[in-house]
Design a protein around this motif. Structure first.
Motif, PDB file in Angstrom:
ATOM      1  N   ASP A 262      90.497 -15.088 114.850  1.00 56.80           N
ATOM      2  CA  ASP A 262      90.838 -14.664 113.559  1.00 56.80           C
ATOM      3  C   ASP A 262      89.754 -14.493 112.825  1.00 56.80           C
ATOM      4  N   ASN A 263      88.648 -15.041 113.048  1.00 50.36           N
ATOM      5  CA  ASN A 263      87.329 -15.126 112.222  1.00 50.36           C
ATOM      6  C   ASN A 263      86.234 -14.080 112.748  1.00 50.36           C
ATOM      7  N   GLY A 264      86.737 -13.270 113.622  1.00 55.80           N
ATOM      8  CA  GLY A 264      85.925 -12.304 114.019  1.00 55.80           C
ATOM      9  C   GLY A 264      85.101 -12.524 115.138  1.00 55.80           C
ATOM     10  N   LEU A 265      85.257 -13.746 115.914  1.00 54.80           N
ATOM     11  CA  LEU A 265      84.350 -14.155 117.062  1.00 54.80           C
ATOM     12  C   LEU A 265      85.058 -13.766 118.185  1.00 54.80           C
ATOM     13  N   ARG A 266      84.213 -13.649 119.132  1.00 51.42           N
ATOM     14  CA  ARG A 266      84.752 -13.331 120.736  1.00 51.42           C
ATOM     15  C   ARG A 266      84.837 -14.683 121.421  1.00 51.42           C
ATOM     16  N   VAL A 267      85.452 -14.885 122.264  1.00 50.95           N
ATOM     17  CA  VAL A 267      85.656 -16.038 123.310  1.00 50.95           C
ATOM     18  C   VAL A 267      85.526 -15.184 124.733  1.00 50.95           C
ATOM     19  N   PRO A 268      84.707 -15.422 125.546  1.00 50.77           N
ATOM     20  CA  PRO A 268      83.614 -16.504 125.387  1.00 50.77           C
ATOM     21  C   PRO A 268      82.244 -16.057 124.904  1.00 50.77           C
ATOM     22  N   GLU A 269      82.339 -14.876 124.539  1.00 50.65           N
ATOM     23  CA  GLU A 269      80.904 -14.341 124.484  1.00 50.65           C
ATOM     24  C   GLU A 269      80.053 -14.962 123.322  1.00 50.65           C
ATOM     25  N   ASP A 270      80.753 -15.368 122.199  1.00 54.44           N
ATOM     26  CA  ASP A 270      80.472 -15.896 120.977  1.00 54.44           C
ATOM     27  C   ASP A 270      80.396 -17.606 121.048  1.00 54.44           C
ATOM     28  N   VAL A 271      81.474 -17.855 121.344  1.00 54.77           N
ATOM     29  CA  VAL A 271      81.938 -19.180 121.724  1.00 54.77           C
ATOM     30  C   VAL A 271      82.689 -19.485 122.928  1.00 54.77           C
ATOM     31  N   SER A 272      82.390 -20.286 123.739  1.00 56.74           N
ATOM     32  CA  SER A 272      83.067 -20.856 125.117  1.00 56.74           C
ATOM     33  C   SER A 272      84.043 -21.896 124.568  1.00 56.74           C
ATOM     34  N   VAL A 273      85.107 -22.102 125.322  1.00 53.09           N
ATOM     35  CA  VAL A 273      85.920 -22.945 124.988  1.00 53.09           C
ATOM     36  C   VAL A 273      86.627 -23.588 126.358  1.00 53.09           C
ATOM     37  N   ILE A 274      86.832 -24.808 126.472  1.00 51.21           N
ATOM     38  CA  ILE A 274      87.348 -25.261 127.858  1.00 51.21           C
ATOM     39  C   ILE A 274      88.188 -26.697 127.446  1.00 51.21           C
ATOM     40  N   SER A 275      88.997 -27.008 128.146  1.00 51.17           N
ATOM     41  CA  SER A 275      89.888 -28.260 127.822  1.00 51.17           C
ATOM     42  C   SER A 275      90.320 -28.986 128.957  1.00 51.17           C
ATOM     43  N   VAL A 276      91.295 -29.963 128.758  1.00 49.82           N
ATOM     44  CA  VAL A 276      91.985 -30.771 129.976  1.00 49.82           C
ATOM     45  C   VAL A 276      93.437 -30.574 129.857  1.00 49.82           C
ATOM     46  N   ASP A 277      94.397 -30.457 130.939  1.00 48.95           N
ATOM     47  CA  ASP A 277      95.664 -30.285 131.016  1.00 48.95           C
ATOM     48  C   ASP A 277      96.169 -29.465 131.987  1.00 48.95           C
ATOM     49  N   ARG A 286      94.610 -15.228 125.932  1.00 49.78           N
ATOM     50  CA  ARG A 286      93.869 -14.296 126.339  1.00 49.78           C
ATOM     51  C   ARG A 286      92.459 -14.633 125.464  1.00 49.78           C
ATOM     52  N   PRO A 287      91.393 -14.828 125.883  1.00 49.67           N
ATOM     53  CA  PRO A 287      91.261 -14.886 127.314  1.00 49.67           C
ATOM     54  C   PRO A 287      91.910 -16.247 128.014  1.00 49.67           C
ATOM     55  N   THR A 288      92.016 -15.994 129.167  1.00 50.47           N
ATOM     56  CA  THR A 288      92.838 -17.162 129.943  1.00 50.47           C
ATOM     57  C   THR A 288      91.694 -18.412 129.769  1.00 50.47           C
ATOM     58  N   LEU A 289      92.434 -19.767 129.788  1.00 51.75           N
ATOM     59  CA  LEU A 289      91.727 -20.891 129.470  1.00 51.75           C
ATOM     60  C   LEU A 289      91.263 -21.653 130.737  1.00 51.75           C
ATOM     61  N   THR A 290      89.795 -21.449 130.539  1.00 49.49           N
ATOM     62  CA  THR A 290      89.356 -22.581 131.752  1.00 49.49           C
ATOM     63  C   THR A 290      89.482 -24.138 131.263  1.00 49.49           C
ATOM     64  N   THR A 291      90.438 -24.600 132.409  1.00 52.37           N
ATOM     65  CA  THR A 291      90.643 -26.139 132.017  1.00 52.37           C
ATOM     66  C   THR A 291      90.742 -27.127 133.274  1.00 52.37           C
ATOM     67  N   VAL A 292      90.657 -28.422 132.794  1.00 50.53           N
ATOM     68  CA  VAL A 292      90.912 -29.389 134.148  1.00 50.53           C
ATOM     69  C   VAL A 292      92.558 -29.814 134.164  1.00 50.53           C
ATOM     70  N   ALA A 293      92.867 -29.415 135.440  1.00 45.42           N
ATOM     71  CA  ALA A 293      94.244 -29.737 135.714  1.00 45.42           C
ATOM     72  C   ALA A 293      94.505 -31.053 135.965  1.00 45.42           C
ATOM     73  N   ARG A 332      88.744 -20.174 134.666  1.00 40.74           N
ATOM     74  CA  ARG A 332      89.366 -19.010 134.186  1.00 40.74           C
ATOM     75  C   ARG A 332      88.346 -18.070 133.518  1.00 40.74           C
ATOM     76  N   ASN A 333      88.620 -17.566 132.086  1.00 38.43           N
ATOM     77  CA  ASN A 333      87.900 -16.670 131.526  1.00 38.43           C
ATOM     78  C   ASN A 333      87.348 -17.280 130.149  1.00 38.43           C
ATOM     79  N   SER A 334      87.476 -18.173 129.793  1.00 38.35           N
ATOM     80  CA  SER A 334      86.938 -18.778 128.346  1.00 38.35           C
ATOM     81  C   SER A 334      85.751 -19.411 128.286  1.00 38.35           C
ATOM     82  N   VAL A 335      84.850 -19.443 129.388  1.00 40.76           N
ATOM     83  CA  VAL A 335      83.475 -20.206 129.567  1.00 40.76           C
ATOM     84  C   VAL A 335      82.576 -18.969 129.706  1.00 40.76           C
ATOM     85  N   ALA A 336      81.567 -18.815 128.916  1.00 40.65           N
ATOM     86  CA  ALA A 336      80.470 -17.839 129.382  1.00 40.65           C
ATOM     87  C   ALA A 336      79.342 -18.566 129.538  1.00 40.65           C
TER      88      ALA A 336
END
Length: 338
Positions: A262-277, A286-293, A332-336
């Motif tokens: 929403d703030n004009g940034l690209r995931v993961p090119e500008d900021v990568s995101v990862i999580s757990v669950d 989208r992008p699909t989330l890299t996570t720890v299952a 998946r695709n949320s970490v660069a």
């Protein structure tokens, strides 16, 4: 006006004794097939339903298990509940599912209510296990298993993952991809599993990589989408935004992804995101989330199986009652790489 059909009515209709009807209803093998057929036909004609309360009083078992769930609207707990129910059905137990809204006073009240209903066992799912919980558990005459959580001293049987290691592995993925400025959206630090343990895993991964921990890069959320979004807005207002965000739950991570976009940034090119669950939405965003299952279904299923063993006194001294199940990084695709 509906007339209640009794075991006496069935016995008279089938031309057998009440003891014979009782044996048929309770699946006693010592009944002739022809007699069993007559009783079942009488039950069907009359619409008889056995009185579970009376049967429970006679056998001192209700074949019912109480389940305390912290938040019924959270999809991760619904997967645990599914595992519980499938094993409960396999072992012929019914479950009473109670939502506690992640409020300690309601959790204590629900625990006491379920114990008053003479359940044969209790599963307490998620959330912090405080001294008040321990006191409520101590009044129980039936087995209790902690599901997707554990008490601090491991005095109560439990089934969970290693939350600290899961968080550590997630942050390691970011570090291995060259990230040095890594923010965290944590759960409550009063929550020993999803909050404090995951924060400790984040902290340990940074320390081992020689990255200084910055309190400005840690925000506490409430595990939900909105708090992930709010924390991300805060990170974007910092003089130097982080290159990556580790969220303690997928739902907060999805809130982070949408706020970045929403703030004009690209995931993961500008900021990568990862999580757990690894909730279902992790593969839909989208992008699909890299996570720890977390193996949520298995946590529920193993918890229920452990409880059946305790209820039926199948465990022996020295048997493992603190079970740690394995987790897995889902790329998946949320970490660069940076």
């Amino acid at each position: 006006m509906t007339v209640t059909v009794t075991i006496y009515d069935v016995a008279r209709e089938a031309g057998v004794s009440m003891a014979t009807v009782s044996r048929v209803v309770n699946n006693n093998p010592n009944v002739k097939p022809q007699t069993r057929k007559k009783v079942f036909e009488a039950i069907e004609r009359l619409g008889y339903r056995p009185n579970a309360v009376a049967r429970g009083l006679a056998s001192k078992k209700t074949t019912t298990v109480g389940v305390v769930i912290p938040d019924i609207s959270n999809s991760i707990f619904s997967e645990v509940a599914r595992g519980i129910e499938d094993i409960a059905n396999m072992y012929h137990y019914n479950i009473i599912l109670c939502n506690a809204d992640k409020r300690k006073e309601k959790e204590i009240r629900v625990i006491n209510t379920l114990l008053e209903k003479q359940v044969d066992g209790l599963l307490f799912m998620g959330g912090a296990v405080t001294e008040e919980h321990i006191q409520a558990f101590k009044t129980s005459s039936v087995p209790i298993v902690l599901c997707a959580t554990a008490d601090e001293n491991n005095t109560i049987p439990s089934v969970d993952i290693d939350h600290e290691k899961a968080a550590y592995d997630a942050v390691q993925v970011l570090i291995q991809n060259g990230h040095r400025s890594i923010a965290m959206i944590s759960g409550s630090l009063q929550d020993p599993a999803n909050g404090y343990a995951r924060y400790q895993g984040y902290k340990k991964a940074l320390e081992e990589a020689g990255i200084a921990l910055s309190e400005d890069l840690v925000r506490v959320g409430n595990y939900r989408y909105e708090s992930g979004s709010e924390a991300t807005k805060y990170f974007l207002e910092l003089p130097q935004r982080p290159s990556a965000i580790f969220a303690a739950t997928d739902e907060m991570a999805i809130g982070a992804i949408h706020t970045l976009q929403d703030n004009g940034l690209r995931v993961p090119e500008d900021v990568s995101v990862i999580s757990v669950d690894n909730i279902r939405m992790a593969s839909m965003v989208r992008p699909t989330l890299t996570t720890v299952a977390q193996p949520m279904y298995d946590i529920g299923a193993v918890s229920m199986r452990l409880l059946t063993k305790l209820m039926n006194k199948e465990t022996k001294e020295g048997d493992l009652t603190q079970v740690i199940l394995p987790h897995e990084v889902i790329q998946r695709n949320s970490v660069a790489h940076v």
